[in-house]
Design an enzyme around this catalytic site. Structure first.
Site, short mmCIF file in Angstrom:
data_model
loop_
_atom_site.label_atom_id
_atom_site.label_comp_id
_atom_site.label_asym_id
_atom_site.label_seq_id
_atom_site.Cartn_x
_atom_site.Cartn_y
_atom_site.Cartn_z
N ARG A 120 2.35 -8.82 -12.44
CA ARG A 120 1.69 -7.58 -12.86
C ARG A 120 2.67 -6.42 -12.77
O ARG A 120 3.77 -6.54 -12.23
CB ARG A 120 0.48 -7.30 -11.97
CG ARG A 120 0.85 -7.13 -10.50
CD ARG A 120 -0.24 -6.45 -9.69
NE ARG A 120 0.08 -6.47 -8.26
CZ ARG A 120 0.94 -5.67 -7.65
NH1 ARG A 120 1.64 -4.78 -8.35
NH2 ARG A 120 1.16 -5.77 -6.34
N GLY A 121 2.23 -5.25 -13.28
CA GLY A 121 3.00 -4.04 -13.07
C GLY A 121 2.78 -3.51 -11.67
O GLY A 121 1.93 -3.99 -10.92
N THR A 134 1.21 -4.04 -2.77
CA THR A 134 -0.11 -3.69 -2.26
C THR A 134 -0.58 -4.80 -1.33
O THR A 134 0.07 -5.82 -1.17
CB THR A 134 -1.11 -3.43 -3.39
OG1 THR A 134 -2.27 -2.78 -2.84
CG2 THR A 134 -1.53 -4.71 -4.09
N CYS A 168 1.86 0.80 -2.94
CA CYS A 168 2.17 1.06 -4.36
C CYS A 168 3.51 1.78 -4.52
O CYS A 168 3.77 2.43 -5.54
CB CYS A 168 1.06 1.85 -5.03
SG CYS A 168 -0.55 1.03 -4.90
#
Length: 254
Positions: A93-94, A98, A205
């Site tokens: 994913r981008g 997290t 993040c």
């Protein structure tokens, strides 16, 4: 501040799949229960690879055992405590790093963007709006931050209680997507009532010092499954292109 993690109830494990209204193309809702991250990750990619133009879009609701995930271009330096005992999984994913764990809703969005004529940025905006609407139903005022996808406690929200004011700007939901052949997977996570300590072992993040919060810390005693269903309905309505007022008043399943 941390809260007691939720146990996955038998009711959640037995929750029936259903179909949610989502404009011209309904969305199947799948309750997958407490599931190891790699199992969900592999299943998402397999589902996306096997899609045809007629495959129905799906939203998966999942709760994961403790795990850190690092995005495709993520910097491992954002993991500050390598010996935390929590596994780190590199994913496609981008976004950066997290944490997922018990008491957090993870909604995976398996959506055909081409069929819905959705651009990625618009999909992200609609996901964020669905989270904002969900939290508003629990009287929590939240908002976006420019250049930082996700949802944050709004500054000086009108009528805020002391707990909310103490956590202004804290992140309560994170999102990251992967687009393959015009279809999305991965999705959004919303913190309901969980142990927040693992977030201290990372730059959430990619932002050093960013506070992460959950609904319980903000004074909301909410059932995981109830919040998950509200979120899924709001996501389906937003993805279907219905205006926010419709999502706020309809919220029904088919």
């Amino acid at each position: 501040m941390s809260a007691t993690p939720l146990a996955v109830s038998q009711e959640f494990q037995d929750a029936p799949d259903t179909v949610l209204s989502s404009g011209e193309f309904p969305v199947a809702l799948r309750w997958r229960g407490l599931e190891p991250y790699n199992q969900s990750f592999d299943a998402m990619r397999a589902f996306t690879d096997a899609r045809t133009p007629d495959t129905q879009d799906e939203i998966w609701l999942v709760e994961h055992p403790p795990v850190f995930t690092l995005g495709l271009a993520g910097d491992p330096a954002h993991l500050l405590l390598a010996e935390s005992g929590i596994p780190l999984v590199k994913v496609d994913r981008g976004g950066q790093i997290t944490y997922h764990g018990p008491g957090q809703i993870v909604a995976y969005l398996l959506i055909d963007l081409k069929r819905r004529k959705l651009m990625v940025r618009e999909l992200v905006r609609r996901i964020e709006e669905a989270v904002i609407e969900t939290l508003a139903t629990y009287n929590l005022a939240t908002d976006r931050k420019a250049g930082a996808p996700g949802i944050y406690v709004a500054p000086h929200p009108q009528g805020a209680n002391d707990r909310t004011r103490a956590h202004e700007g804290a992140k309560i939901a994170a999102l990251g997507l992967k687009i393959r052949n015009g279809c999305s997977y991965h999705g959004v996570s919303l913190n309901v009532r969980m142990d927040l300590q693992p977030f201290l072992a990372i730059n959430p993040c990619g932002y050093a010092g960013l506070e992460t919060v959950d609904m319980a810390t903000l004074g909301v005693a909410a059932d995981w499954r109830d919040v998950a269903l509200v979120l899924a309905e709001r996501l389906a309505l937003q993805i279907g292109g219905l205006p926010a007022i419709a999502a706020a008043t309809t919220g029904s399943t088919e």
